[in-house]
Design a protein around this motif. Structure first.
Motif, PDB file in Angstrom:
ATOM      1  N   PRO A 290       0.820  -1.227   0.000  1.00 13.75           N
ATOM      2  CA  PRO A 290       0.000   0.000   0.000  1.00 13.75           C
ATOM      3  C   PRO A 290       0.848   1.269   0.000  1.00 13.75           C
ATOM      4  O   PRO A 290       0.504   2.247  -0.675  1.00 13.75           O
ATOM      5  N   ALA A 291       1.956   1.240   0.732  1.00 13.85           N
ATOM      6  CA  ALA A 291       2.826   2.421   0.739  1.00 13.85           C
ATOM      7  C   ALA A 291       3.449   2.642  -0.636  1.00 13.85           C
ATOM      8  O   ALA A 291       3.588   3.783  -1.098  1.00 13.85           O
ATOM      9  N   ALA A 292       3.810   1.546  -1.313  1.00 11.87           N
ATOM     10  CA  ALA A 292       4.387   1.665  -2.655  1.00 11.87           C
ATOM     11  C   ALA A 292       3.364   2.237  -3.639  1.00 11.87           C
ATOM     12  O   ALA A 292       3.700   3.055  -4.497  1.00 11.87           O
ATOM     13  N   ILE A 293       2.115   1.830  -3.502  1.00 10.93           N
ATOM     14  CA  ILE A 293       1.066   2.361  -4.380  1.00 10.93           C
ATOM     15  C   ILE A 293       0.892   3.858  -4.158  1.00 10.93           C
ATOM     16  O   ILE A 293       0.883   4.654  -5.107  1.00 10.93           O
ATOM     17  N   ARG A 294       0.758   4.245  -2.892  1.00 11.59           N
ATOM     18  CA  ARG A 294       0.522   5.657  -2.593  1.00 11.59           C
ATOM     19  C   ARG A 294       1.714   6.517  -3.009  1.00 11.59           C
ATOM     20  O   ARG A 294       1.548   7.602  -3.590  1.00 11.59           O
ATOM     21  N   ALA A 295       2.913   6.034  -2.718  1.00 15.27           N
ATOM     22  CA  ALA A 295       4.102   6.818  -3.052  1.00 15.27           C
ATOM     23  C   ALA A 295       4.248   6.984  -4.561  1.00 15.27           C
ATOM     24  O   ALA A 295       4.573   8.067  -5.055  1.00 15.27           O
ATOM     25  N   ALA A 296       4.010   5.915  -5.306  1.00 16.05           N
ATOM     26  CA  ALA A 296       4.154   5.975  -6.765  1.00 16.05           C
ATOM     27  C   ALA A 296       3.208   7.006  -7.369  1.00 16.05           C
ATOM     28  O   ALA A 296       3.554   7.699  -8.337  1.00 16.05           O
ATOM     29  N   ASP A 297       2.013   7.113  -6.803  1.00 10.77           N
ATOM     30  CA  ASP A 297       1.050   8.091  -7.317  1.00 10.77           C
ATOM     31  C   ASP A 297       1.491   9.533  -7.070  1.00 10.77           C
ATOM     32  O   ASP A 297       1.005  10.459  -7.735  1.00 10.77           O
ATOM     33  N   LEU A 298       2.405   9.712  -6.123  1.00 10.77           N
ATOM     34  CA  LEU A 298       2.847  11.066  -5.770  1.00 10.77           C
ATOM     35  C   LEU A 298       4.159  11.465  -6.444  1.00 10.77           C
ATOM     36  O   LEU A 298       4.603  12.607  -6.306  1.00 10.77           O
ATOM     37  N   ILE A 299       4.761  10.537  -7.147  1.00 10.66           N
ATOM     38  CA  ILE A 299       6.053  10.811  -7.789  1.00 10.66           C
ATOM     39  C   ILE A 299       5.823  11.261  -9.228  1.00 10.66           C
ATOM     40  O   ILE A 299       5.000  10.697  -9.951  1.00 10.66           O
ATOM     41  N   THR A 300       6.537  12.270  -9.625  1.00 10.84           N
ATOM     42  CA  THR A 300       6.492  12.733 -11.018  1.00 10.84           C
ATOM     43  C   THR A 300       7.802  12.382 -11.700  1.00 10.84           C
ATOM     44  O   THR A 300       8.870  12.495 -11.106  1.00 10.84           O
ATOM     45  N   VAL A 301       7.688  11.953 -12.938  1.00  5.26           N
ATOM     46  CA  VAL A 301       8.860  11.551 -13.716  1.00  5.26           C
ATOM     47  C   VAL A 301       8.862  12.332 -15.022  1.00  5.26           C
ATOM     48  O   VAL A 301       7.819  12.484 -15.675  1.00  5.26           O
ATOM     49  N   ASN A 302      10.017  12.804 -15.388  1.00  7.29           N
ATOM     50  CA  ASN A 302      10.183  13.466 -16.677  1.00  7.29           C
ATOM     51  C   ASN A 302      10.856  12.484 -17.625  1.00  7.29           C
ATOM     52  O   ASN A 302      11.983  12.049 -17.381  1.00  7.29           O
ATOM     53  N   TRP A 303      10.126  12.121 -18.680  1.00  9.06           N
ATOM     54  CA  TRP A 303      10.633  11.161 -19.657  1.00  9.06           C
ATOM     55  C   TRP A 303      10.838  11.826 -21.020  1.00  9.06           C
ATOM     56  O   TRP A 303      10.119  12.772 -21.371  1.00  9.06           O
ATOM     57  N   THR A 304      11.738  11.276 -21.767  1.00 12.31           N
ATOM     58  CA  THR A 304      11.756  11.462 -23.215  1.00 12.31           C
ATOM     59  C   THR A 304      11.129  10.204 -23.803  1.00 12.31           C
ATOM     60  O   THR A 304      11.712   9.114 -23.705  1.00 12.31           O
ATOM     61  N   PRO A 305       9.927  10.320 -24.371  1.00 18.62           N
ATOM     62  CA  PRO A 305       9.249   9.102 -24.843  1.00 18.62           C
ATOM     63  C   PRO A 305       9.880   8.539 -26.098  1.00 18.62           C
ATOM     64  O   PRO A 305      10.622   9.227 -26.811  1.00 18.62           O
ATOM     65  N   GLY A 306       9.550   7.273 -26.362  1.00 18.33           N
ATOM     66  CA  GLY A 306      10.012   6.615 -27.577  1.00 18.33           C
ATOM     67  C   GLY A 306       9.198   7.051 -28.776  1.00 18.33           C
ATOM     68  O   GLY A 306       8.262   7.863 -28.677  1.00 18.33           O
ATOM     69  N   PRO A 307       9.490   6.501 -29.943  1.00 17.22           N
ATOM     70  CA  PRO A 307       8.854   6.953 -31.192  1.00 17.22           C
ATOM     71  C   PRO A 307       7.366   6.631 -31.301  1.00 17.22           C
ATOM     72  O   PRO A 307       6.691   7.163 -32.171  1.00 17.22           O
ATOM     73  N   GLY A 308       6.840   5.769 -30.426  1.00 14.43           N
ATOM     74  CA  GLY A 308       5.427   5.403 -30.548  1.00 14.43           C
ATOM     75  C   GLY A 308       4.473   6.293 -29.785  1.00 14.43           C
ATOM     76  O   GLY A 308       3.279   5.982 -29.678  1.00 14.43           O
ATOM     77  N   ALA A 309       4.945   7.406 -29.262  1.00 11.06           N
ATOM     78  CA  ALA A 309       4.142   8.222 -28.348  1.00 11.06           C
ATOM     79  C   ALA A 309       2.897   8.816 -28.988  1.00 11.06           C
ATOM     80  O   ALA A 309       1.952   9.164 -28.276  1.00 11.06           O
ATOM     81  N   THR A 310       2.851   8.953 -30.284  1.00  7.05           N
ATOM     82  CA  THR A 310       1.697   9.565 -30.935  1.00  7.05           C
ATOM     83  C   THR A 310       0.885   8.578 -31.758  1.00  7.05           C
ATOM     84  O   THR A 310      -0.057   8.970 -32.463  1.00  7.05           O
ATOM     85  N   VAL A 311       1.201   7.298 -31.667  1.00 13.53           N
ATOM     86  CA  VAL A 311       0.563   6.296 -32.522  1.00 13.53           C
ATOM     87  C   VAL A 311      -0.829   5.946 -31.992  1.00 13.53           C
ATOM     88  O   VAL A 311      -1.023   5.752 -30.793  1.00 13.53           O
ATOM     89  N   SER A 312      -1.788   5.844 -32.914  1.00 11.46           N
ATOM     90  CA  SER A 312      -3.153   5.455 -32.571  1.00 11.46           C
ATOM     91  C   SER A 312      -3.497   4.110 -33.208  1.00 11.46           C
ATOM     92  O   SER A 312      -2.768   3.610 -34.087  1.00 11.46           O
ATOM     93  N   GLU A 313      -4.632   3.547 -32.784  1.00 12.39           N
ATOM     94  CA  GLU A 313      -5.116   2.309 -33.384  1.00 12.39           C
ATOM     95  C   GLU A 313      -5.326   2.489 -34.888  1.00 12.39           C
ATOM     96  O   GLU A 313      -4.991   1.611 -35.683  1.00 12.39           O
ATOM     97  N   LYS A 314      -5.884   3.623 -35.263  1.00 14.01           N
ATOM     98  CA  LYS A 314      -6.122   3.883 -36.678  1.00 14.01           C
ATOM     99  C   LYS A 314      -4.815   3.902 -37.459  1.00 14.01           C
ATOM    100  O   LYS A 314      -4.746   3.372 -38.587  1.00 14.01           O
ATOM    101  N   ASN A 315      -3.769   4.504 -36.881  1.00 14.62           N
ATOM    102  CA  ASN A 315      -2.467   4.501 -37.555  1.00 14.62           C
ATOM    103  C   ASN A 315      -2.005   3.073 -37.821  1.00 14.62           C
ATOM    104  O   ASN A 315      -1.509   2.761 -38.921  1.00 14.62           O
ATOM    105  N   ILE A 316      -2.162   2.217 -36.816  1.00 15.86           N
ATOM    106  CA  ILE A 316      -1.695   0.834 -36.941  1.00 15.86           C
ATOM    107  C   ILE A 316      -2.480   0.099 -38.024  1.00 15.86           C
ATOM    108  O   ILE A 316      -1.905  -0.625 -38.862  1.00 15.86           O
ATOM    109  N   LEU A 317      -3.807   0.262 -38.025  1.00 17.77           N
ATOM    110  CA  LEU A 317      -4.636  -0.419 -39.023  1.00 17.77           C
ATOM    111  C   LEU A 317      -4.409   0.147 -40.421  1.00 17.77           C
ATOM    112  O   LEU A 317      -4.341  -0.612 -41.400  1.00 17.77           O
ATOM    113  N   ASP A 318      -4.289   1.454 -40.527  1.00 22.03           N
ATOM    114  CA  ASP A 318      -4.019   2.060 -41.840  1.00 22.03           C
ATOM    115  C   ASP A 318      -2.688   1.575 -42.405  1.00 22.03           C
ATOM    116  O   ASP A 318      -2.560   1.321 -43.613  1.00 22.03           O
TER     117      ASP A 318
END
Length: 770
Positions: A290-318
């Motif tokens: 429970p402490a791990a759950i609560r703590a994780a919800d309070l932590i902010t992380v700054n990421w550089t996302p990978g190339p799939g960050a804007t991909v949608s289902e429609k993109n994949i099917l198209d």
């Protein structure tokens, strides 16, 4: 009413066993006491039995042993996920051994090179184990008869084995006594085992017969241990922060200032993963979950996302549609004649349709978890897993240590369905334990689990058929584009297609069907955008879950195109000629056996009888997972459609299965029921889409599988057979969806080509028909 108190100050935690005992006790008031007593009277069967009074053990192969008390212990390398696999496999060996079933025990073993390939999937367990355990049991029986005859002072020819004893006329000697008194030093090589004769089907006493399941008591008395139950002294808990993309994310920084106020919070670590299994992961560590759950919800992380960050289902099917449109994309399967062009040029008519399926999540009951720590030079991973042999090399790379110094401890699995074939969840737990130098137990929340899932890929398929005179089929083409799980996670497992290029069999199996269609071309296409956006996974039935949706929907459309009854059309194509004739040992009878399950399902369902308005009966058939181990299956679905709302009600499923020898009848029926209901769920109720590189639905408030109130009547029957037993876990999953779609067409004239089939799609189909 006073609420029950599960825990009081200073008391120990209320365990699952406590809950079951309390529940069973309460059940006596409702008339369940007899069942409870039966369950509670049994001892857990996965524990090693106490040693015999005389510490002797007969072990002619690695697969089983017999001690001085006559206890037969069978070693099971397959994961127990609720399918009673230990009971099914143990009875194969025990039948050949002529063991007393009351003295049979099973052990689900930890990883060790001596077991060879450890994998539970593909509906392979019984099929692959049948010859191994049959010969192992035969070896034990032969040696025991030989030694028993010596101890009785009679000829071997005068002896037989029955119920855990060697019998000669009115005299007998129990297996345990032979172990104590005999000279049992015989061992068999694999080559010797393969040559041993096994009993004819007429002499089987356990296979196919009703016997008590060996693993039920532990599940009802609370002693069964699942991965989520694992614990050791001094362990801490970890919950991950899931990055914005499955691949390629990088952590720039994190802020845990708010989490430090959570009692029990310890620290946050960035996972450094040399295996690139969990890039961009941050693990939050605490003294309690429970402490791990609560703590994780309070932590902010700054990421550089990978190339799939804007991909949608429609993109994949198209993207898949574009791939299919390029004639040179993909890998051709060896289907005999693939020169379809001439047939299409000469055709009197042609038919072409495209079918799609949505992303599907596993949503197994037990969320992913792993406990990891090092002890005495061995790195132990305590978790439930379906493919131990696959994840061990990855763990070795991640931990930078020899594979021989890593052991996966075996636990029951609270739902696998293919998700735990990919053991990626063991990696972050192991790396966190290595970084902290103490045991770490990682447990994912339901939403974490959904976002980290190895989903069943969305798919696009285009099928074409050419017809000659009188509607005769002269050629068929099938192109399927989807994410390839085996390419991403087990490329060494991929066979070669025409021209030598590898393909993922688990993304195309089912398309290479047993219908006689003249020239046939099957093209398997890896959707590289899907592969880079998420990690495609194996989900119950894998490729046939979408390929059979397309094949059996299309076959139905072809029947209507030629103005032929759909059952008659299928039977006309199941000729069992040429490559569809079948062969020993696994596909004897070929397409004739598939034709037989079609005939039986149609007859049992009342095919051709008059139906009420807006009610339809549709049929679909399959051979299951793979051509070299076909499970002949057919389903007739009766549905009722509300034209105003578009709601489809499945009233009844009639299913006929020919899986060769049925080893465990109760488990076999349960497998078909479960598979069929999941097929129904994926056809009408469940599915998600990708939005910005992540699945849209992450919990059961919006991801809505089949509910119990929507379960239809089910008529399930098996063809009696003494042929080789083949798979039962997956085939039924593949035939229900197309049977429902075909029934909807009969009911209201709407042809649906995408699953899940929504009420909106049904209403649109009704308005657009004609």
């Amino acid at each position: 009413m006073t609420r029950p108190r599960f825990m009081c100050e200073g008391a120990r935690p209320f365990t699952r066993r406590d809950f079951l005992i309390a529940t069973l006790g309460a059940g006596a008031a409702f008339g369940f006491s007899g069942v409870a007593a039966t369950a509670m009277d049994h001892t857990a069967t996965d524990r090693v039995p106490p040693p015999a009074a005389v510490d002797l053990r007969f072990e002619p192969t690695v697969w089983f042993s017999i001690d001085g008390n006559g206890i037969v212990t069978v070693n099971i390398i397959r994961a127990e996920m609720g399918q009673h696999v230990g009971t099914a496999l143990a009875r194969i060996l025990a039948d050949e051994l002529e063991a007393d079933w009351d003295k049979v025990r099973i052990i689900h073993v930890d990883t060790d090179p001596k077991w060879g390939l450890m994998v539970t999937g593909g509906s392979w367990s019984t099929w692959q184990t049948w010859p191994v355990f049959s010969h192992a049991g035969a070896a034990g029986r032969i040696v025991l008869i030989e030694e028993g005859a010596k101890l009785l002072g009679v000829s071997t020819a005068d002896c037989a084995a029955r119920a855990g004893a060697v019998v000669a006329g009115s005299r007998s000697i129990a297996y345990g006594d032979i172990v104590k008194r005999g000279n049992l030093d015989r061992r068999y090589t694999p080559e010797e085992l393969d040559k041993l004769p096994i009993k004819p089907a007429s002499e089987r006493r356990l296979v196919g017969k009703p016997v008590a399941a060996l693993d039920v008591p532990e599940k009802t008395n609370g002693t069964a241990r699942y991965g989520i139950d694992a614990k050791v002294a001094g362990m801490v808990y970890g919950r991950p922060k899931i990055p914005p993309t499955r691949n390629g994310s990088k952590v720039n920084s994190f802020d845990d200032s708010r989490a430090r106020k959570v009692r029990g919070y310890i620290k946050t670590i960035v996972i450094d993963d040399p295996s690139d299994t969990v890039p961009g992961w941050v693990m939050v560590i605490a003294e309690s979950y429970p402490a791990a759950i609560r703590a994780a919800d309070l932590i902010t992380v700054n990421w550089t996302p990978g190339p799939g960050a804007t991909v949608s289902e429609k993109n994949i099917l198209d993207h898949a549609v574009q791939q299919i449109g390029r004639a040179d994309s993909g890998v051709l399967l060896d289907t005999g004649s693939a020169d379809t062009a001439a047939a299409f040029r000469a055709a009197k008519s042609t038919l072409e349709q495209t079918y799609t399926t949505a992303t599907v999540l596993h949503f197994q009951l037990e969320p992913l978890n792993a406990l990891a720590f090092e002890k005495d030079g061995i790195f132990e991973i305590h978790t439930g897993n379906q493919w131990q042999s696959l994840i061990l090399p990855t763990l070795a790379k991640a931990l930078d240590r020899p594979q021989t110094s890593i052991v996966l401890r075996t636990y029951r699995v609270g739902g696998g369905f293919g998700r735990r074939l990919n053991g990626d969840y063991a990696v972050p737990a192991a790396l966190a334990a290595k970084a902290l130098s103490r045991p770490v137990k990682m447990v994912l929340t339901r939403s974490d689990d959904a976002r980290f899932d190895s989903v069943r890929s969305p798919s696009v398929q285009t099928l074409r058929m050419a017809f000659g005179e009188d509607g005769q089929v002269t050629a068929m083409e099938h192109a399927a584009a989807a994410g390839w799980p085996t390419q991403i996670m087990a490329a060494f497992f991929m066979p070669k297609g025409k021209g030598g290029a590898p393909y993922d069999p688990f993304a195309i199996s089912g398309a290479d069907h047993w219908y006689e269609v003249g020239a046939q071309k099957v093209r398997a296409i890896s959707n590289d955008l899907a592969n880079s956006t998420f990690r495609p996974g194996w989900l119950r039935s894998v490729g046939p879950g979408w390929t059979n949706w397309a094949v059996e929907s299309f076959i139905d459309e072809a029947a209507h195109h030629t103005k032929t009854d759909p059952v008659a059309f299928r039977l006309r194509l199941l000729t069992a000629e040429g490559r569809n004739a079948g062969s020993a040992p696994n596909s004897v009878g070929g397409a004739h056996r598939q034709a037989e399950v079609v005939r039986r399902a149609a007859a049992r369902a009342g095919w051709g009888a008059a139906l009420p308005p807006d009610t339809g009966l549709g049929l679909a058939t399959s051979f299951g997972q793979e051509r070299d181990m076909p499970t002949w299956s057919a389903c007739a679905a009766r549905v009722r459609v509300d034209r105003q709302t578009g709601v489809v009600t499945v009233e009844k499923l009639t299913i006929v299965i020919d899986a060769g020898t049925i080893v465990d009848p109760g488990s076999a029926r349960a497998q078909i029921e479960g598979g069929a209901l999941w097929g129904l769920s994926m056809a009408l109720y469940e599915g998600t889409v990708f939005e910005n590189g992540q699945v849209k639905d992450t919990n059961l408030n919006t991801y809505t599988p089949l509910r119990i109130g929507d379960v239809p009547d089910m008529d399930i029957s098996f063809v009696e057979s003494t042929e080789v037993p083949v798979g039962l876990g997956e085939p039924a999953t593949t035939i229900v969806g197309p049977a429902i779609a075909n029934a909807i067409f009969v009911a209201v004239g709407a042809r649906l080509r995408h699953i899940p089939i929504t009420p909106e799609a049904v209403r649109l189909g009704i308005s657009n028909k004609g």
